[in-house]
Design a protein around this motif. Structure first.
Motif, mmCIF file in Angstrom:
data_model
loop_
_atom_site.group_PDB
_atom_site.id
_atom_site.type_symbol
_atom_site.label_atom_id
_atom_site.label_comp_id
_atom_site.label_asym_id
_atom_site.label_seq_id
_atom_site.Cartn_x
_atom_site.Cartn_y
_atom_site.Cartn_z
ATOM 1 N N ALA A 1 36.989 18.984 -5.823
ATOM 2 C CA ALA A 1 36.052 19.238 -7.068
ATOM 3 C C ALA A 1 34.499 19.067 -6.535
ATOM 4 O O ALA A 1 33.616 19.821 -6.954
ATOM 5 C CB ALA A 1 36.363 18.499 -8.385
ATOM 6 N N GLY A 2 34.388 17.921 -5.842
ATOM 7 C CA GLY A 2 33.147 17.687 -5.293
ATOM 8 C C GLY A 2 32.452 18.627 -4.563
ATOM 9 O O GLY A 2 31.364 19.303 -4.683
ATOM 10 N N SER A 3 33.297 19.237 -3.602
ATOM 11 C CA SER A 3 33.199 20.415 -2.642
ATOM 12 C C SER A 3 32.568 21.590 -3.491
ATOM 13 O O SER A 3 31.667 22.216 -2.878
ATOM 14 C CB SER A 3 34.117 20.575 -1.501
ATOM 15 N N ASN A 4 33.526 21.920 -4.302
ATOM 16 C CA ASN A 4 33.288 23.150 -5.084
ATOM 17 C C ASN A 4 31.554 22.841 -5.809
ATOM 18 O O ASN A 4 30.951 23.952 -5.913
ATOM 19 C CB ASN A 4 34.102 23.226 -6.410
ATOM 20 N N SER A 5 31.334 21.945 -6.272
ATOM 21 C CA SER A 5 29.914 21.706 -6.897
ATOM 22 C C SER A 5 28.829 21.793 -5.866
ATOM 23 O O SER A 5 27.765 22.273 -5.953
ATOM 24 C CB SER A 5 29.689 20.312 -7.714
#
Length: 171
Positions: free
Chosen positions: A90-94
């Motif tokens: 999820a962090g990478s997506n942001s």
């Protein structure tokens, strides 16, 4: 459990018997696209926030954990560590797909029966329902595939215009 499109943060906090203890870890507050000039600082703050959450969880729930949470489990493809997978996916997506190319803040709420992690982005949200239903962006990362297979609950502040992604873990 998988994705949950109607769950709210107050419900999740009630489920974990939150004792009002929570953390907010700022990463990128500007409302402009992250540039190469500040990327090193943003990435450093992003990494610090992920480790701060993992360290806080391991410290708080040490007696209850069979295996400690460890961000390296994501690199090792150990999907049993859903905390590591959530923070990284999820962090990478942001970092890659949000309007400003960075998470704004990470959040952590602790409770007697578990915890909730939140990843927040500023700017335009995303339609989580559509991405899930149409399996959009499957080739661009494993977040939604992870969300679908997660044993814990993944939910959003607004499933059709999401700026917050949450992981609720009950112990």
């Amino acid at each position: 459990m998988v994705l949950h499109f109607t769950k709210t943060l107050p419900e999740a906090l009630e489920n974990i018997s939150s004792f009002g203890e929570g953390y907010e870890l700022p990463i990128y507050s500007a409302e402009e696209v992250r540039s190469h000039l500040i990327s090193d600082e943003v990435i450093a703050d992003y990494g610090y926030a992920k480790w701060a959450i993992v360290d806080s969880l391991n410290e708080k729930y040490d007696a209850l954990l069979f295996n400690k949470f460890d961000l390296y489990n994501w690199l090792e493809k150990n999907q049993d560590d859903e905390v590591a997978y959530f923070l990284n996916e999820a962090g990478s997506n942001s970092l890659n797909y949000s309007e400003y190319l960075a998470p704004s803040r990470f959040h952590l709420w602790l409770g007697k029966k578990g915890f909730v992690i939140g990843i927040e982005q500023k700017g335009k949200g995303f339609n989580a329902v559509k991405i899930n239903d149409e399996k959009i962006k499957e080739h661009q990362g494993g977040a939604f595939q992870f969300f679908r297979n997660c044993k814990n609950v993944v939910f959003f502040d607004d499933p059709k215009e999401a700026r917050m992604v949450y992981l609720e873990v009950r112990m």
